[in-house]
Design an enzyme around this catalytic site. Structure first.
Site, PDB file in Angstrom:
ATOM      1  N   ASP A   1      -4.808   3.164   0.292  1.00 32.06           N
ATOM      2  CA  ASP A   1      -3.464   3.895   0.701  1.00 32.06           C
ATOM      3  C   ASP A   1      -2.516   4.014  -0.466  1.00 32.06           C
ATOM      4  OD1 ASP A   1      -3.734   4.782   3.214  1.00 32.06           O
ATOM      5  OD2 ASP A   1      -3.535   2.867   4.104  1.00 32.06           O
TER       6      ASP A   1
ATOM      7  N   GLU B   1       0.709  -1.193  -0.160  1.00 31.89           N
ATOM      8  CA  GLU B   1      -0.054   0.120   0.177  1.00 31.89           C
ATOM      9  C   GLU B   1       1.014   1.359  -0.157  1.00 31.89           C
ATOM     10  OE1 GLU B   1      -2.751  -0.261   3.319  1.00 31.89           O
ATOM     11  OE2 GLU B   1      -1.339  -0.895   4.502  1.00 31.89           O
TER      12      GLU B   1
ATOM     13  N   CYS C   1      -7.277  -5.887  -1.542  1.00 30.23           N
ATOM     14  CA  CYS C   1      -8.425  -5.744  -0.462  1.00 30.23           C
ATOM     15  C   CYS C   1      -8.867  -4.413  -0.418  1.00 30.23           C
ATOM     16  CB  CYS C   1      -7.747  -6.467   0.796  1.00 30.23           C
ATOM     17  SG  CYS C   1      -6.406  -5.672   1.423  1.00 30.23           S
TER      18      CYS C   1
END
Ligand code: PEP
Ligand code: MG
Length: 581
Positions: A458, A434, A505
């Site tokens: 992120d 991320e 995710c």
């Protein structure tokens, strides 16, 4: 009737009375009311004055007992002020003559009083300006709404209107009575948005000054699918949105029929659809929605909802409950991702950071607070015997961080061994990708981690330098930006080359518009809010991997996100229901 457009954060339509939170921080807007409502406004005022007076009396008694008469004198002043018949009279005059709402009329009178006290020479009276401000807040709270604390004890269904809600507040709400959220600030992947979606509560964020446009009690419509809020709707508008509400429910019911259908493309490629959860109860709901496991268990929520650091036992029980509810399906437990907007009250006030999102958060925090981290890892490891647990470290930017985290885990395993406590020694240890650094170094990470899971929220934020929670730059936040897509492509390729499973995710995984692209980039495992699984599965079943690959190859050539978006929209529209596998 006021209609406002914000950002759609959680789908569905809610209709109900508004509960405005923390109104004291905001200016009360000029509002006039229908003549038929004047008596109600006066009744609200009287009830608020009465309740405030009672509160102050109780405070005076308690203060006298604890601190003596001198301090209690302050509350005596408040009490007299509120009980002054002239105060009530002036407010009632404004309500009756100008048709002001009780809140606005009261605010006006209090303004005049403050000016008066400020203009006098007597230092004692000058000092009282702050008290008047306090009194105003207290009475307005009674007129308009309740405090955040009250939200855990709601007795009737409401639509919550607030300037902002932190993840810890959202998680501690009495969700049975919350129909919807209308929030001033926030972006599409802010944690508040994510949590409302996981709770299944329609929400619109980035509404600007909705806390000033709405008073407590008036009817509010929140269309979380379209990102629209309507205050004081007329009967035709209510009827129209009720129809939309029913349509949404029909759509959800239709998609539910896909629950037991496999997520397989028309050319026979199986895609694993997993759920993101925050509390153990969601694991059962995820299985119910057809999830093949839990791809992201955000453990920090347990820390956010408590005023004390959860003990090892409490953590163990919680994680074990989630693993058991998943009934043998994989559960990827992400280690604590605290910091930035996820501040745990139990960890005390963090020192001020200019850029908390780039600060001491997540794994960085854990590696500096080893006691806390080890206790957390012990709890996860102990819960691992209850099922197929996998551990995932968040916010990694350097290979050293991954190694340190793994070494700490190895230490904890050794401790558990010495104590004779059971755990699964061979559990897969993966990490989130991320940060752009992790994506660029994906080949190195793919060699050292058992799996990689892309956190597109992120990753988008850090790649584009766009705060994911800031509504002022929300128009610049796009997961389909070519720069982000090139990073996704790079990570997927590294996974293939080094035989390391790659999943995604972030919120992107739950948006059907992106499904074909993600499959085309090489992803076979997506983790999302349970409510998104059916719609994503539908796309999987209507497409072919060959089409997805062609789409990804095309899109990767673009330099502008507009081109990407248009192409994705076309590809999504072109999906034919008749073609379902
Ligand atoms: C992400 O960043 O994409 C992610 C899944 O983690 P979180 O939303 O909890 O930051
Ligand atoms: Mg993240």
């Amino acid at each position: 009737m006021i209609t406002k457009k914000g950002i759609n954060a959680s789908p569905g339509v809610a209709i109900g009375p508004a509960l405005v939170l923390d109104t004291e921080e905001y200016r009360i807007p000029l509002r006039t009311v229908d003549p038929s409502q004047l008596a109600t406004q006066i009744r609200n005022l009287d009830a608020a004055l009465q309740a405030s007076r009672q509160e102050v009396q109780e405070l005076r008694v308690a203060a006298t007992r604890k601190l003596g008469d001198d301090t209690a004198g302050i509350f005596a002043f408040h009490e007299q002020f509120i009980a002054d018949p002239r105060l009530r009279e002036q407010v009632v005059e404004l309500i009756q003559q100008r048709r002001y709402s009780a809140a606005y009329a009261f605010g006006q009178v209090m303004n005049q009083r403050q000016k008066l006290f400020r203009s006098v020479a007597d230092p004692y009276l000058k000092e009282r300006v702050r008290d008047i401000f306090d009194i105003e807040k207290r009475v307005l709270r009674h007129i308009l709404g309740r405090t955040r604390e009250d939200m855990t004890r709601l007795t009737e269904p409401v639509v919550v209107v607030a300037a902002d809600i932190t993840p810890s507040q959202a998680i501690s709400l009495d969700r049975r009575h919350i129909l919807g959220f209308a929030i001033n600030v926030g972006g599409p992947t802010s944690h508040m948005a994510i949590i409302s979606k996981l709770l299944g509560i329609p929400a619109v964020v980035a509404l600007g000054d909705i806390t000033s446009d709405v008073s407590g009690g008036e009817t509010l419509i929140v269309d979380g699918t379209a990102g629209i809020v309507v205050a004081s709707p007329d009967p035709e508008t209510i009827a129209r949105y009720q129809e939309r509400q029913r349509e949404h429910e029909r759509q959800v019911a239709r998609l539910r029929t896909l629950r037991d259908q496999p997520a397989v493309t028309r050319d026979g490629v199986a895609i694993e659809l997993l759920a993101n959860i925050e509390v153990p109860e969601e694991a059962a709901a995820a299985v119910e929605a057809g999830a093949q496991g839990v791809g992201l268990y955000r453990t920090e929520l347990l820390f956010l909802s408590s005023t004390r650091v959860p003990t090892e036992e409490q953590q163990y029980e919680t994680y074990r409950a989630a693993v058991e509810a998943a009934a043998g399906r994989p559960v990827i437990i992400r280690t604590l991702d605290l910091g930035a907007d996820k501040l745990a009250p139990a960890l005390g006030a963090a020192p001020h950071e200019h850029n908390p999102v780039l600060g001491l958060r997540s794994l960085r925090y854990c590696l500096l607070h080893l006691d806390l981290f080890k206790t957390h890892l012990r709890a996860i490891l102990r819960a691992s015997v209850a099922g197929d647990v996998r551990i995932m470290f968040p916010m990694i930017a350097t290979v050293m961080e991954l190694r340190q985290a793994k070494a700490t885990l190895a230490d904890v395993m050794e401790d558990l061994d010495e104590e004779g406590l059971a755990f699964r020694r061979d559990l897969p240890i993966g990490m989130m990708v991320e940060t752009p650094a992790a994506a660029l170094l994906a080949p190195a990470f793919a060699r050292e981690a058992a799996f990689l899971s892309i956190g597109s929220n992120d990753l988008t934020q850090y790649t584009l330098a766009v705060d994911r929670g800031n509504e002022r730059v929300a128009h610049l936040f796009s997961a389909h930006n070519p720069a982000v897509l090139r990073l996704l492509h790079r990570v997927a390729r590294a996974g293939r080359v080094y035989g390391c499973e790659v999943s995604l995710c972030g919120e992107m995984a739950g948006a059907p518009l992106y499904t074909q692209l993600l499959l085309g980039l090489g992803l076979r495992r997506l983790s999302m809010a349970s409510c998104d699984i059916p719609a994503v599965k539908q796309v999987v079943r209507r497409t072919t991997l060959a089409a997805c690959r062609a789409l990804a190859a095309r899109v990767l050539k673009f330099d502008a996100d507009r081109q990407v978006l248009n192409t994705l929209r076309d590809a999504h529209r072109a999906l034919d229901p008749e073609d379902e596998s």
